[in-house]
Design an enzyme around this catalytic site. Structure first.
Site, PDB file in Angstrom:
ATOM      1  N   GLU A 122       0.820  -1.209   0.000  1.00  0.00           N
ATOM      2  CA  GLU A 122       0.000   0.000   0.000  1.00  0.00           C
ATOM      3  C   GLU A 122       0.851   1.256   0.000  1.00  0.00           C
ATOM      4  O   GLU A 122       1.955   1.285   0.531  1.00  0.00           O
ATOM      5  CB  GLU A 122      -0.918  -0.003   1.222  1.00  0.00           C
ATOM      6  CG  GLU A 122      -2.030  -1.013   1.024  1.00  0.00           C
ATOM      7  CD  GLU A 122      -3.100  -0.903   2.077  1.00  0.00           C
ATOM      8  OE1 GLU A 122      -4.117  -1.582   1.913  1.00  0.00           O
ATOM      9  OE2 GLU A 122      -2.943  -0.143   3.048  1.00  0.00           O
ATOM     10  N   CYS A 137       3.350   8.452   1.173  1.00  0.00           N
ATOM     11  CA  CYS A 137       3.955   7.478   2.088  1.00  0.00           C
ATOM     12  C   CYS A 137       4.172   6.180   1.319  1.00  0.00           C
ATOM     13  O   CYS A 137       3.213   5.572   0.851  1.00  0.00           O
ATOM     14  CB  CYS A 137       3.019   7.276   3.277  1.00  0.00           C
ATOM     15  SG  CYS A 137       3.586   6.026   4.434  1.00  0.00           S
ATOM     16  N   CYS A 144       7.363  -7.409   6.980  1.00  0.00           N
ATOM     17  CA  CYS A 144       8.509  -6.824   7.690  1.00  0.00           C
ATOM     18  C   CYS A 144       9.169  -7.925   8.499  1.00  0.00           C
ATOM     19  O   CYS A 144       8.481  -8.778   9.042  1.00  0.00           O
ATOM     20  CB  CYS A 144       8.040  -5.697   8.616  1.00  0.00           C
ATOM     21  SG  CYS A 144       9.402  -4.770   9.371  1.00  0.00           S
ATOM     22  N   CYS A 148       7.334  -5.082  15.712  1.00  0.00           N
ATOM     23  CA  CYS A 148       6.974  -4.101  16.725  1.00  0.00           C
ATOM     24  C   CYS A 148       5.536  -4.409  17.153  1.00  0.00           C
ATOM     25  O   CYS A 148       4.673  -4.661  16.306  1.00  0.00           O
ATOM     26  CB  CYS A 148       7.100  -2.693  16.166  1.00  0.00           C
ATOM     27  SG  CYS A 148       8.764  -2.391  15.526  1.00  0.00           S
ATOM     28  N   CYS A 151       2.401  -2.578  15.725  1.00  0.00           N
ATOM     29  CA  CYS A 151       2.365  -2.303  14.275  1.00  0.00           C
ATOM     30  C   CYS A 151       1.717  -3.448  13.534  1.00  0.00           C
ATOM     31  O   CYS A 151       2.099  -4.608  13.717  1.00  0.00           O
ATOM     32  CB  CYS A 151       3.792  -2.097  13.763  1.00  0.00           C
ATOM     33  SG  CYS A 151       3.888  -2.022  11.958  1.00  0.00           S
ATOM     34  N   CYS A 375      -0.295   5.109   8.390  1.00  0.00           N
ATOM     35  CA  CYS A 375       0.953   4.352   8.332  1.00  0.00           C
ATOM     36  C   CYS A 375       0.922   3.353   9.482  1.00  0.00           C
ATOM     37  O   CYS A 375       0.438   3.642  10.550  1.00  0.00           O
ATOM     38  CB  CYS A 375       2.155   5.281   8.525  1.00  0.00           C
ATOM     39  SG  CYS A 375       2.466   6.307   7.095  1.00  0.00           S
TER      40      CYS A 375
HETATM   41  N1  SAH Z   1       9.799   0.353   9.599  1.00  0.00           N
HETATM   42  C1  SAH Z   1       9.949   1.754   9.687  1.00  0.00           C
HETATM   43  C2  SAH Z   1       9.004   2.538   8.796  1.00  0.00           C
HETATM   44  C3  SAH Z   1       7.590   2.046   8.699  1.00  0.00           C
HETATM   45  S1  SAH Z   1       6.568   2.230  10.120  1.00  0.00           S
HETATM   46  C4  SAH Z   1       9.808   2.201  11.126  1.00  0.00           C
HETATM   47  O1  SAH Z   1       9.414   1.392  11.961  1.00  0.00           O
HETATM   48  O2  SAH Z   1      10.132   3.341  11.405  1.00  0.00           O
HETATM   49  C5  SAH Z   1       6.198   3.981  10.102  1.00  0.00           C
HETATM   50  C6  SAH Z   1       5.811   4.546  11.443  1.00  0.00           C
HETATM   51  O3  SAH Z   1       4.483   4.129  11.821  1.00  0.00           O
HETATM   52  C7  SAH Z   1       6.727   4.086  12.572  1.00  0.00           C
HETATM   53  O4  SAH Z   1       7.067   5.153  13.411  1.00  0.00           O
HETATM   54  C8  SAH Z   1       5.864   3.117  13.281  1.00  0.00           C
HETATM   55  O5  SAH Z   1       6.316   2.929  14.579  1.00  0.00           O
HETATM   56  C9  SAH Z   1       4.496   3.747  13.181  1.00  0.00           C
HETATM   57  N2  SAH Z   1       3.401   2.836  13.479  1.00  0.00           N
HETATM   58  C10 SAH Z   1       3.350   1.525  13.224  1.00  0.00           C
HETATM   59  N3  SAH Z   1       2.172   1.008  13.649  1.00  0.00           N
HETATM   60  C11 SAH Z   1       1.456   2.014  14.163  1.00  0.00           C
HETATM   61  C12 SAH Z   1       0.147   2.109  14.746  1.00  0.00           C
HETATM   62  N4  SAH Z   1      -0.645   1.074  14.846  1.00  0.00           N
HETATM   63  N5  SAH Z   1      -0.254   3.321  15.156  1.00  0.00           N
HETATM   64  C13 SAH Z   1       0.549   4.402  15.030  1.00  0.00           C
HETATM   65  N6  SAH Z   1       1.768   4.377  14.490  1.00  0.00           N
HETATM   66  C14 SAH Z   1       2.234   3.195  14.065  1.00  0.00           C
HETATM   67 FE1  SF4 Z   2       8.385  -3.157  10.767  1.00  0.00          FE
HETATM   68 FE2  SF4 Z   2       6.177  -2.029  11.694  1.00  0.00          FE
HETATM   69 FE3  SF4 Z   2       8.306  -2.210  13.270  1.00  0.00          FE
HETATM   70 FE4  SF4 Z   2       8.309  -0.484  11.202  1.00  0.00          FE
HETATM   71  S1  SF4 Z   2       6.983  -0.397  12.993  1.00  0.00           S
HETATM   72  S2  SF4 Z   2       9.948  -1.937  11.804  1.00  0.00           S
HETATM   73  S3  SF4 Z   2       7.091  -1.650   9.710  1.00  0.00           S
HETATM   74  S4  SF4 Z   2       7.134  -3.934  12.443  1.00  0.00           S
END
Ligand code: SAH
Ligand code: SF4
Length: 406
Positions: A122, A137, A144, A148, A151, A375
């Site tokens: 996406e 974006c 991935c 996290c 996420c 995101c």
């Molecule tokens: N992998 C990279 C970039 C993609 S995630 C990273 O982790 O930075 C982009 C951003 O969205 C990151 O700061 C991530 O922590 C945040 N993010 C992921 N899941 C989220 C959620 N459910 N609500 C709010 N922000 C989130």
């Molecule tokens: Fe991967 Fe999501 Fe963690 Fe970014 S926030 S590194 S996309 S698992």
């Protein structure tokens, strides 16, 4: 080289070798034609040389592909007819296929793009509510490797890296959707004015393809988006941060989300490999960081988990001395997520504390919620997993992460 430099170089090699295991399929169509999108200038010149053509042909093609946005060789009027026909036999100028396109009530637009092997990612366009500009974006991986806990992408396995064509292709297809061709000059207003590498995946675990795509985007004779208009977000792949700064010089965003290693180990498991002190040291030496070009610390606000006043103060202490701003992101819930969004009062209080310490701490407004375009929750409707499955997947990924050095 010092011992520490040797170690860092070895670590970098390991990251790159691991990344190569997830390479995208070759950029060739089923009929054997090669996609020209995603080739570097040198590669494009080599293709022209192989056809017995002069180097300036590569320059002309570059202009048509990236400045004009042209995908049909027949319309490349500065190139003679017979050569256009020969080009069309051997090459194509591709875009990812649009599987779905949705526009939210707040004008946020989301695409699900499909690649030749059927994999999908996406991409989201988030317009500025006040001005005719906005951020695209883009994603860098299908799934991935990291997990996290807040996420949604983290609940998906890494299927593969995206190739340079697939990364730059997302931006080009978004521009197609708004008809923003030819590329406006760098000082002229643009609707699609910035790129945030914050979609699915960890860009620094797909560094080579991401770097190649961003170099294409920044090239002045093509799309010409300056490095100041590009922000790459990482969960903290320390050994690749220096290279990113030196070679690309784009703005850096770091997904911090916690102020103690204990908590960050849990919610951003990569922290067990590269703990907060190492991460912040890499931020301190990030090339080009200055008051004019701050590092963004992303901080997702999780109710009762990381949103206390004490944590806000600790955050200020940790990042003191780094030219920084803090982006507070109210957690975006997804089905089965183990967290809740902090209350608006908490988020505001947290922001105030950081702000009072002289660090800008805007609260990111949720956009495109009605189409799940935030995101971190991309591709969410397509896969729903039970909590038990999520835990199992996270444990699997963690084991893989820990075994990476073995
Ligand atoms: N992998 C990279 C970039 C993609 S995630 C990273 O982790 O930075 C982009 C951003 O969205 C990151 O700061 C991530 O922590 C945040 N993010 C992921 N899941 C989220 C959620 N459910 N609500 C709010 N922000 C989130
Ligand atoms: Fe991967 Fe999501 Fe963690 Fe970014 S926030 S590194 S996309 S698992």
């Amino acid at each position: 080289m010092s011992g520490a430099d040797d170690l860092a170089a070895a670590e970098r090699e390991r990251v790159l070798a691991k990344s190569a295991l997830f390479n995208p399929p070759p950029a060739t169509l089923p009929d054997g034609r090669r996609d020209l999108v995603g080739l570097s200038r040198e590669e494009l010149a080599a293709e022209m040389a192989a056809m017995g053509e002069k180097p300036f042909r590569a320059k002309q093609l570059w202009h048509w592909i990236y400045h004009q946005g042209e995908t049909d060789f027949a319309k490349m009027s500065s190139i003679a007819g017979p050569l256009r026909a020969r080009l069309a036999e051997r090459f194509a100028v591709e875009r990812p296929a649009v599987a779905t396109e949705q526009t939210s009530a707040d004008e946020t637009r989301k695409w699900l793009f499909r690649f030749r092997d059927g994999q999908q990612v996406e991409t989201v366009y988030i317009p500025d509510p006040e001005e005719d500009r906005g951020a695209v974006c883009i994603s860098t991986q299908v799934g991935c490797t990291l997990s996290c806990r807040f996420c949604h992408t983290g609940t998906q396995k890494l299927v593969r890296n995206l190739g340079a064509a697939e990364i730059v292709g997302q931006f080009m297809a978004a521009r197609d959707s708004y008809g923003e061709w030819p590329s406006p000059k760098d000082d002229k207003p643009r609707l699609l004015s910035t790129i945030v590498v914050m979609g699915m995946g960890e860009p620094l675990y797909n560094y080579e393809n991401t770097a190649k795509a961003l170099r294409i985007v920044m090239d002045h004779e093509g799309i010409g988006l300056s490095r100041r208009r590009i922000t790459l977000s990482t969960s903290g792949v320390v050994p690749m941060m220096d290279r990113c700064g030196e070679e690309l010089g784009v703005n850096l965003a770091v997904s911090l989300h916690a102020v103690t290693d204990e908590l960050r180990d849990e919610i951003v498991p990569l922290n067990r490999k590269y703990p907060i002190a190492e991460l912040l040291a890499a931020c301190r030496r990030y090339p080009g960081a200055s008051n004019a070009r701050r590092i963004t610390f992303e901080y997702v606000m999780l109710r009762g988990v990381n949103d206390s006043e004490a944590e806000a103060r600790e955050l200020v202490r940790l990042i003191r001395g780094i030219p920084a701003k803090v982006n507070l992101i109210p957690f975006n819930p997804w089905p089965g997520a183990p967290y809740e969004t902090s209350t608006p009062e908490r988020v505001q209080r947290f922001s105030d504390i950081v702000f009072e310490a002289g660090i800008s701490a805007p609260i990111r407004r949720p956009r495109g919620r009605d189409i799940m375009a935030a995101c971190g929750q991309l591709k969410s409707a397509s896969e729903k997993k039970s909590r038990a499955e999520l835990d199992r997947l996270a444990a699997e990924k963690q084991a893989a992460l820990e075994g990476q050095d073995a």
